[in-house]
Design a protein around this motif. Structure first.
Motif, short mmCIF file in Angstrom:
data_model
loop_
_atom_site.label_atom_id
_atom_site.label_comp_id
_atom_site.label_asym_id
_atom_site.label_seq_id
_atom_site.Cartn_x
_atom_site.Cartn_y
_atom_site.Cartn_z
N TRP A 23 0.83 -1.20 0.00
CA TRP A 23 0.00 0.00 0.00
C TRP A 23 0.88 1.26 0.00
CZ3 TRP A 23 -5.07 -0.56 -0.73
CH2 TRP A 23 -5.91 0.53 -0.48
N CYS A 59 -3.01 -12.38 2.90
CA CYS A 59 -3.34 -10.95 2.91
C CYS A 59 -4.65 -10.69 2.20
CB CYS A 59 -2.21 -10.14 2.26
SG CYS A 59 -2.03 -10.42 0.51
N GLY A 60 -5.22 -9.55 2.53
CA GLY A 60 -6.39 -9.04 1.82
C GLY A 60 -5.91 -7.90 0.95
N ASN A 64 -3.20 -2.66 5.83
CA ASN A 64 -2.67 -2.54 7.19
C ASN A 64 -1.32 -3.25 7.34
OD1 ASN A 64 -3.41 -1.13 9.44
ND2 ASN A 64 -4.36 -2.86 10.47
N ILE A 65 -0.76 -3.66 6.19
CA ILE A 65 0.48 -4.45 6.25
C ILE A 65 1.67 -3.60 5.80
CG2 ILE A 65 1.74 -6.40 5.26
CD1 ILE A 65 -0.82 -7.95 5.04
N ALA A 96 -13.86 -14.02 2.10
CA ALA A 96 -12.86 -13.16 2.76
C ALA A 96 -12.39 -11.98 1.92
CB ALA A 96 -11.64 -14.01 3.15
N THR A 124 -10.45 -5.67 3.04
CA THR A 124 -11.36 -6.75 2.66
C THR A 124 -12.12 -7.18 3.92
OG1 THR A 124 -9.67 -8.37 3.20
CG2 THR A 124 -9.79 -7.65 0.89
N GLY A 126 -12.19 -10.18 5.17
CA GLY A 126 -11.31 -11.05 5.98
C GLY A 126 -10.35 -10.23 6.83
N GLY A 127 -9.68 -9.25 6.19
CA GLY A 127 -8.73 -8.41 6.92
C GLY A 127 -9.44 -7.60 7.99
N VAL A 130 -10.31 -9.90 11.04
CA VAL A 130 -9.11 -10.25 11.82
C VAL A 130 -8.66 -9.06 12.67
CG1 VAL A 130 -6.66 -10.85 11.64
CG2 VAL A 130 -8.34 -12.00 10.19
N MET A 131 -8.69 -7.86 12.06
CA MET A 131 -8.22 -6.65 12.77
C MET A 131 -9.32 -6.03 13.62
SD MET A 131 -5.16 -6.50 11.59
CE MET A 131 -4.67 -4.99 12.40
N GLY A 134 -12.70 -0.70 12.63
CA GLY A 134 -13.85 0.09 13.03
C GLY A 134 -13.60 1.57 12.89
N ARG A 168 -9.41 -3.35 17.95
CA ARG A 168 -8.50 -3.74 16.85
C ARG A 168 -7.86 -5.11 17.11
NH1 ARG A 168 -11.34 -0.63 15.64
NH2 ARG A 168 -11.03 1.54 15.15
N VAL A 177 -9.21 -16.73 7.57
CA VAL A 177 -10.65 -16.49 7.42
C VAL A 177 -11.06 -16.78 5.99
CG1 VAL A 177 -12.44 -14.71 7.49
CG2 VAL A 177 -10.63 -14.74 9.23
N ASN A 211 -0.50 5.93 2.76
CA ASN A 211 -0.31 5.62 4.18
C ASN A 211 -1.03 4.33 4.54
OD1 ASN A 211 -3.05 6.26 5.62
ND2 ASN A 211 -2.76 7.93 4.15
N GLU A 284 -0.63 -0.75 15.49
CA GLU A 284 -1.86 -1.32 14.91
C GLU A 284 -1.50 -1.99 13.57
OE1 GLU A 284 -5.33 1.24 14.90
OE2 GLU A 284 -6.00 0.35 13.02
C1 LIG Z 1 -6.18 5.20 4.32
C2 LIG Z 1 -6.47 4.14 5.36
C3 LIG Z 1 -7.48 4.34 6.27
C4 LIG Z 1 -7.77 3.36 7.25
N1 LIG Z 1 -8.78 3.59 8.13
C5 LIG Z 1 -9.06 2.66 9.06
C6 LIG Z 1 -10.14 2.88 10.01
O1 LIG Z 1 -10.83 3.88 10.00
N2 LIG Z 1 -10.37 1.89 10.92
C7 LIG Z 1 -9.65 0.74 10.96
O2 LIG Z 1 -9.92 -0.11 11.82
N3 LIG Z 1 -8.63 0.51 10.09
C8 LIG Z 1 -8.33 1.44 9.15
N4 LIG Z 1 -7.31 1.22 8.26
C9 LIG Z 1 -6.52 -0.03 8.36
C10 LIG Z 1 -7.01 -1.18 7.45
O3 LIG Z 1 -7.70 -0.66 6.32
C11 LIG Z 1 -7.93 -2.14 8.19
O4 LIG Z 1 -7.28 -2.76 9.26
C12 LIG Z 1 -8.46 -3.22 7.23
O5 LIG Z 1 -9.50 -3.91 7.83
C13 LIG Z 1 -7.39 -4.21 6.80
O6 LIG Z 1 -7.96 -5.04 5.79
P1 LIG Z 1 -7.05 -5.62 4.62
O7 LIG Z 1 -7.89 -6.51 3.77
O8 LIG Z 1 -6.34 -4.53 3.92
O9 LIG Z 1 -6.05 -6.50 5.48
P2 LIG Z 1 -4.49 -6.67 5.23
O10 LIG Z 1 -3.82 -5.35 5.45
O11 LIG Z 1 -4.24 -7.37 3.97
O12 LIG Z 1 -4.13 -7.65 6.46
C14 LIG Z 1 -4.20 -7.19 7.79
C15 LIG Z 1 -3.95 -8.40 8.71
O13 LIG Z 1 -5.00 -9.32 8.54
C16 LIG Z 1 -4.48 -10.57 8.07
N5 LIG Z 1 -5.46 -11.10 7.10
C17 LIG Z 1 -5.96 -10.47 6.01
N6 LIG Z 1 -6.89 -11.26 5.42
C18 LIG Z 1 -6.95 -12.41 6.14
C19 LIG Z 1 -7.70 -13.62 6.05
N7 LIG Z 1 -8.59 -13.84 5.08
N8 LIG Z 1 -7.49 -14.56 6.99
C20 LIG Z 1 -6.59 -14.38 7.98
N9 LIG Z 1 -5.84 -13.28 8.12
C21 LIG Z 1 -6.03 -12.30 7.22
C22 LIG Z 1 -3.13 -10.27 7.46
O14 LIG Z 1 -2.27 -11.40 7.52
C23 LIG Z 1 -2.66 -9.14 8.38
O15 LIG Z 1 -2.17 -9.68 9.58
C24 LIG Z 1 -7.01 2.17 7.28
C25 LIG Z 1 -5.98 1.97 6.34
C26 LIG Z 1 -5.72 2.94 5.39
C27 LIG Z 1 -4.64 2.69 4.38
#
Ligand SMILES: Cc1cc2nc3c(=O)[nH]c(=O)nc-3n(C[C@H](O)[C@H](O)[C@H](O)COP(=O)(O)OP(=O)(O)OC[C@H]3O[C@@H](n4cnc5c(N)ncnc54)[C@H](O)[C@@H]3O)c2cc1C
Length: 292
Positions: A23, A59-60, A64-65, A96, A124, A126-127, A130-131, A134, A168, A177, A211, A284
């Motif tokens: 990202w 990953c999704g 957040n990585i 997911a 996504t 799934g992500g 897991v996180m 919110g 979180r 997931v 970011n 986070e």
């Molecule tokens: C601009 C911006 C704004 C954001 N605003 C917020 C906000 O308001 N609130 C908030 O909570 N977060 C926010 N985030 C953080 C992020 O978007 C969230 O945590 C989001 O839910 C992560 O989803 P992802 O699919 O990108 O997960 P990834 O970043 O791909 O993965 C995150 C973690 O989840 C694990 N994971 C992903 N998919 C799976 C799966 N299917 N099974 C098991 N593990 C998995 C990965 O291994 C990693 O540990 C923001 C990020 C950005 C860049």
């Protein structure tokens, strides 16, 4: 590895540049990249990694990585092609890789509410689960009815009581997931916030530039952004990574930013918070891949 190369139902690439999914543009490599098109193909990959004891990261959207700049001698499993979802009464069942933004928009259009406050989180399903993502006082864990996962070689259906959702956090970090069921409400059952209100609030606060969202979690007694701002870090940079002037808990990636710039800045902010304020900041964001 022949078993991976010949895997059906998935895109498989070798010596994969992680900048393609990072990202914030960091530049590591992974030995293997696998993008399954179906949950069944994902299951095959998971069985393979388990049989052979291979290192892997699921990953999704990678929002957040922080991927390391080094060579990860393992498999990156990208879930984003797992994007089927359906509505059964008020239960939304999503694979997911479904984009949270798409789900928010479409469920609102179907007259269901519950997901509005999560608009703009670029993950996504799934992500997000897991996180326990919110915003604005809501988190996805509040809506989860059950989650279908792969854990230590077994496929399981876990009900929300087993998931231990916190700020979180969830106990899904050891699970993969596959599918999530979310219980939504009919529009008229609650006084709901409109999608427009959430969009306006988010867009007004959004820092500009690449970011990963909030770098650190808030504590029970402090906001991480306020702590970082009070220490005078707004606008401070190391290499290609800068603390946002708009929101100090967001670090902006400039051209040429490396994962080690991120790590150096994160460590400096953490050690300063401990020394100056006695506060132990906890990330986070998630580290994955190989850090050099
Ligand atoms: C601009 C911006 C704004 C954001 N605003 C917020 C906000 O308001 N609130 C908030 O909570 N977060 C926010 N985030 C953080 C992020 O978007 C969230 O945590 C989001 O839910 C992560 O989803 P992802 O699919 O990108 O997960 P990834 O970043 O791909 O993965 C995150 C973690 O989840 C694990 N994971 C992903 N998919 C799976 C799966 N299917 N099974 C098991 N593990 C998995 C990965 O291994 C990693 O540990 C923001 C990020 C950005 C860049």
């Amino acid at each position: 590895m022949e078993a991976l190369r010949s895997l059906e139902g998935a895109r498989v690439e070798e010596d994969f540049s992680l900048s393609r999914i990072s990202w914030v543009g960091t530049k590591g490599y992974a030995r293997w990249y696998v993008k399954p098109y179906t949950v069944e193909a994902l299951a095959k990959v998971l069985l393979l990694v388990q049989e052979r004891g291979l290192p892997f990261v699921v990953c999704g959207n990678c929002s957040n990585i922080l991927w390391g700049d080094g060579f990860f001698d393992g498999i990156v499993i990208d879930t984003r092609e797992l994007k089927r979802w359906k509505i059964e009464e008020r239960l939304v069942i999503a694979e997911a890789g479904v984009r949270l933004g798409e789900l928010v928009k479409d469920t609102c259009e179907c007259g269901l509410s519950g997901l509005e406050r999560l608009w703009g989180i670029p993950g996504t399903v799934g992500g997000a689960v897991v996180m326990n993502a919110g915003a604005y006082g809501a988190c996805i864990g509040d809506l989860v009815e059950w989650v279908r996962v792969w854990r230590e070689g077994t496929f399981l259906l876990l009900s929300r009581d087993e998931l231990n959702f916190g700020y979180r956090s969830s106990n899904l970090k050891q699970c993969i997931v596959l599918e999530v069921a979310l219980r939504l409400r009919k529009d008229d059952e609650v006084s709901k916030i409109s999608l427009e209100e959430v969009k306006n609030a988010r867009l007004a606060r959004l820092p500009k530039g690449k970011n990963l969202g909030s770098v650190f979690k808030n504590g029970d007694t402090f906001f991480a952004g306020r702590v970082i701002e009070e220490m005078g870090f707004k606008g401070y940079s190391i290499g290609g990574v800068r603390v946002s002037e708009r929101h100090a808990n967001v670090f902006i990636s400039e051209e040429g930013a490396t994962a080690s710039d991120y790590v150096r800045l994160i460590n400096l902010v953490k050690s300063s918070a401990l020394k100056q304020k006695g506060i132990r900041l906890v990330e986070e964001i998630v580290y994955a891949g190989s850090f050099v």
